[in-house]
Design an enzyme around this catalytic site. Structure first.
Site, PDB file in Angstrom:
ATOM      1  CE  LYS A  67       0.983   1.217   4.442  1.00 42.37           C
ATOM      2  NZ  LYS A  67       1.720   2.434   4.823  1.00 42.37           N
ATOM      3  CG  ASP A  77      -0.257  -0.443   8.178  1.00 47.53           C
ATOM      4  OD1 ASP A  77      -1.112   0.428   8.430  1.00 47.53           O
ATOM      5  OD2 ASP A  77       0.959  -0.196   8.047  1.00 47.53           O
TER       6      ASP A  77
HETATM    7  O1  C5P Z   1       0.617  -1.761  14.568  1.00 53.57           O
HETATM    8  P1  C5P Z   1       2.034  -1.985  14.136  1.00 53.57           P
HETATM    9  O2  C5P Z   1       2.721  -3.041  14.946  1.00 53.57           O
HETATM   10  O3  C5P Z   1       2.186  -2.174  12.668  1.00 53.57           O
HETATM   11  O4  C5P Z   1       2.787  -0.617  14.459  1.00 53.57           O
HETATM   12  C1  C5P Z   1       4.182  -0.554  14.555  1.00 53.57           C
HETATM   13  C2  C5P Z   1       4.557   0.589  15.472  1.00 53.57           C
HETATM   14  O5  C5P Z   1       4.214   1.828  14.862  1.00 53.57           O
HETATM   15  C3  C5P Z   1       3.844   0.599  16.807  1.00 53.57           C
HETATM   16  O6  C5P Z   1       4.505  -0.170  17.767  1.00 53.57           O
HETATM   17  C4  C5P Z   1       3.865   2.073  17.175  1.00 53.57           C
HETATM   18  O7  C5P Z   1       5.131   2.421  17.721  1.00 53.57           O
HETATM   19  C5  C5P Z   1       3.752   2.756  15.825  1.00 53.57           C
HETATM   20  N1  C5P Z   1       2.363   3.139  15.509  1.00 53.57           N
HETATM   21  C6  C5P Z   1       1.801   4.230  16.154  1.00 53.57           C
HETATM   22  N2  C5P Z   1       0.520   4.605  15.863  1.00 53.57           N
HETATM   23  C7  C5P Z   1      -0.200   3.925  14.933  1.00 53.57           C
HETATM   24  C8  C5P Z   1       0.357   2.817  14.245  1.00 53.57           C
HETATM   25  C9  C5P Z   1       1.649   2.451  14.552  1.00 53.57           C
HETATM   26  O8  C5P Z   1       2.451   4.859  16.997  1.00 53.57           O
HETATM   27  N3  C5P Z   1      -1.435   4.326  14.673  1.00 53.57           N
END
Ligand code: C5P
Length: 310
Positions: free
Chosen positions: A18, A149
């Site tokens: 994406k 995501d």
């Molecule tokens: O959700 P995911 O594990 O893909 O996100 C990776 C990191 O990105 C999270 O641990 C966080 O530090 C950051 N993040 C965030 N806010 C979001 C999505 C991701 O701070 N909405």
């Protein structure tokens, strides 16, 4: 589960990467996450995830393709985590195991949700492999637990994400958009880019700014010129502060005539919007010759989310 041997073959799922056409972020919340208002578009660069039965509780994973050596093959791998989670929640963890092969094309730690794509694909593939009765919204809810995501990687097309970016509604998008992607020869970690964002904007309101209305109107009316003008990414400045060479790359693309140029998600992949396939070809040749990126690739969007192919 049907008789022994009927699942000897691989189940294969294709899943797209994406770009974020808009990524507006509020300040860090008490849970460490940021509230987002983001428009995702799935684009035609695909990973494949193949699964077949393995001994109960076993989830060996092999990664092939581009940057395969950068992908962990232990239990932190998102496809492994996805398979384990699905077995635990909807199957029988004492009975299920899966051998997993990931064929990478989406850049690793590149801002295109490649890891999330593999998690999404593994959820779908294993639900077929194990004949589990899991509704699409239940898979999306499992996906939310794996990463912000993942639900979009299941859904594909064009969608507005709120909350952590994982609460989705479809966005009306007409037509097809031609992009050139420039892949960096370095990675940017999403948590690190968000930390830089927090340092740059310490007093940021926790509620994200809105996605530009003009961007949504451009998508609805199939207007790539207006879309290019309204692309926005609040993580771009932090990403550029961490990797200043990307600023020159974006400027080169715009000077060559791109309709818009943006860091994808937390970067470092940069996405350039063009008016047609032929201008995309010209731009990709130009960007490829600059020596500022590892590789350049043309894609179109929107495309479907995770899909079974065999
Ligand atoms: O959700 P995911 O594990 O893909 O996100 C990776 C990191 O990105 C999270 O641990 C966080 O530090 C950051 N993040 C965030 N806010 C979001 C999505 C991701 O701070 N909405």
């Amino acid at each position: 589960m049907t008789s022994q041997g009927s699942h000897a073959d691989w189940v294969r799922v294709r899943v797209a990467g994406k770009v974020n056409l808009a990524l507006r972020s509020g300040g860090r919340g008490p849970d460490g996450y940021h509230q987002l208002a983001t428009v995702f578009q799935a684009v035609s660069i695909h990973d494949e995830v193949l699964v077949r039965d393995a001994a109960p509780g076993h989830f060996p994973v092999t990664v092939t393709g581009e940057q395969a050596d950068l992908v962990p093959t232990d239990d932190t791998n998102l496809a492994v985590r996805a398979a384990r989670l699905l077995a635990h929640e909807y199957g029988d963890p004492r009975r299920h195991g899966a051998e997993i092969v990931i064929r990478k094309a989406i850049p690793v730690t590149g801002g295109m949700a490649g890891g999330s794509a593999d998690g999404a694909a593994a959820l779908l593939a294993c639900s077929y492999l194990w004949d589990l009765d899991v509704a699409p919204e239940e898979l999306a809810a499992l996906g939310q637990r794996l990463g912000a995501d993942v639900p979009f990687a299941l859904a594909g097309q064009t969608a507005l994400g709120t909350g952590r970016g994982d609460e989705l509604v479809p966005v009306l998008s007409r037509g097809s958009y031609h992009w050139v992607l420039a892949f960096a020869d370095f990675q940017l970690s999403t948590p690190a880019v968000f930390r830089r964002f927090d340092q740059m904007y310490p007093d940021r309101d926790p509620a994200p700014p809105p996605v530009p209305q003009e961007l949504l109107e451009a998508l609805a009316s199939s207007d790539p010129v207006a879309l290019g003008r309204h692309l926005v990414n609040d993580l771009q400045e932090p990403a550029l502060a961490m990797q200043p060479s990307l600023r020159r790359l974006l400027a080169e693309g715009m000077a060559f005539g791109a309709l818009g140029a943006i860091v994808s998600g937390s970067g470092p992949t940069c996405a350039f919007l063009t008016s047609s396939e032929s201008t995309a070809v010209d731009l990709s040749v130009h960007l490829g010759g600059l020596g500022l990126c590892r590789a350049v690739r043309r894609v179109v969007g929107p495309v479907a989310g995770a899909r079974l192919v065999s």
